[in-house]
Design an enzyme around this catalytic site. Structure first.
Site, mmCIF file in Angstrom:
data_model
loop_
_atom_site.group_PDB
_atom_site.id
_atom_site.type_symbol
_atom_site.label_atom_id
_atom_site.label_comp_id
_atom_site.label_asym_id
_atom_site.label_seq_id
_atom_site.Cartn_x
_atom_site.Cartn_y
_atom_site.Cartn_z
ATOM 1 N N ASP A 1 2.231 -8.627 -2.813
ATOM 2 C CA ASP A 1 2.528 -7.396 -3.523
ATOM 3 C C ASP A 1 1.203 -6.642 -3.681
ATOM 4 O OD1 ASP A 1 3.811 -5.598 -5.456
ATOM 5 O OD2 ASP A 1 2.643 -6.714 -6.949
ATOM 6 N N ASP B 1 0.297 -3.643 -6.373
ATOM 7 C CA ASP B 1 -0.140 -3.367 -7.749
ATOM 8 C C ASP B 1 -0.002 -4.597 -8.642
ATOM 9 O OD1 ASP B 1 -0.725 -0.322 -8.033
ATOM 10 O OD2 ASP B 1 1.041 -0.460 -6.737
HETATM 11 MG MG LIG Z 1 3.184 -5.664 -8.691
#
Ligand SMILES: [Mg+2]
Length: 270
Positions: A13, A15
């Site tokens: 992922d 962020d």
């Molecule tokens: Mg995230």
């Protein structure tokens, strides 16, 4: 417990996992360099609908991380591919598909890149594609409602209700989906981003790997870790984003590994 060194694909992922605001998280550049040295496949899997894949690549580059465009999958990109593929699945073909967009310019760019047409006319729309729209208002809701009531299929780019930004939370895609659902009486036909199986299939296509050879690393239980579980990947939760150690105990979604930061992965693979 799976052996963390023994995967062929490492999916991250963005962020809260790779970066936070304008900085890389601790251990990230070294971890990615070590994995690349070992010829591991790396993918960046984001639910963003406000940046194109190219913009994600540029964002990583500015922080000193080189990546290939094919290593980046976003919810907006996957949604555009989904709409293009409608042709192959015997749904309305691309020539007939006209998408009314609730979203930011990044989503329009991804649709254009896939050769999918969009329309401003709700009565001409075959689909309403919904992503985070920071200019969502009464008039846009009215238009989207009109399109769906007229038979257009609602496609949600991701199921995220809110999105963490520096020191705050802002409304995300699902808030707009629910407004359109309430006014049209119709639920989305498809929800594209993590944790969907469609997004998982697109990631595996990009990675060229079977699911049991892949590890998903992310900071959210209900998207990243659930995404890994439903798609047959092993999972690792990092505590550098929105999830705290206490959250894990209260969740039905359980990761295979929990790391305080990416430095824990680094110490194992070095
Ligand atoms: Mg995230």
């Amino acid at each position: 417990m799976p052996d963390v060194l023994n995967f062929d694909g490492y999916f991250f992922d963005l962020d809260g996992t790779i970066l936070l605001g304008d900085s890389l998280l601790p251990g990230v550049p070294e971890t990615l360099a070590a994995l690349r040295n070992q010829r591991k496949k790396i993918l960046f899997l984001s639910n963003t609908t406000t940046r194109t894949r190219k913009e994600c690549q540029t964002r990583l580059q500015k922080l000193g991380l080189e990546s290939h465009l094919e290593e980046i999958v976003t919810a907006a990109y996957a949604a555009a591919v989904y709409l293009r593929e409608g042709k192959l699945e015997g749904k309305p073909n691309v020539r007939d598909t006209r998408v009314f967009v609730i979203g930011e310019p990044a989503m329009l760019s991804e649709l254009e890149e896939q050769g999918v047409e969009h329309t401003e006319d709700p009565l001409e729309a075959t689909h309403v594609l919904v992503g985070m729209d920071m200019h969502f208002n009464y008039s846009k809701l009215h238009q989207a409602m009109k399109a769906v009531r007229n038979g257009a299929a609602m496609i949600a780019a991701n199921p995220d209700p809110y999105c963490p930004v520096d020191g705050d939370l802002i409304p995300d895609t699902w808030a707009m989906v629910k407004a359109i659902e309430a006014t049209s009486g119709k639920k989305p036909l498809a929800v594209i981003g993590k944790p969907s199986k469609y997004y998982g299939a697109k990631a595996l296509e990009s990675g060229g790997l079977p699911s049991d050879r892949c590890l998903m690393v992310g900071d959210r239980l209900e998207t990243d870790i659930l995404f890994g579980s439903v798609n047959g990947f092993s999972t690792a939760l990092v505590l550098t984003g929105v999830t705290s150690e206490e959250d894990i105990g209260q969740s039905p979604v359980q990761p295979d590994f929990v790391w305080t930061s990416m430095e824990e992965l680094l110490s194992m693979i070095q």
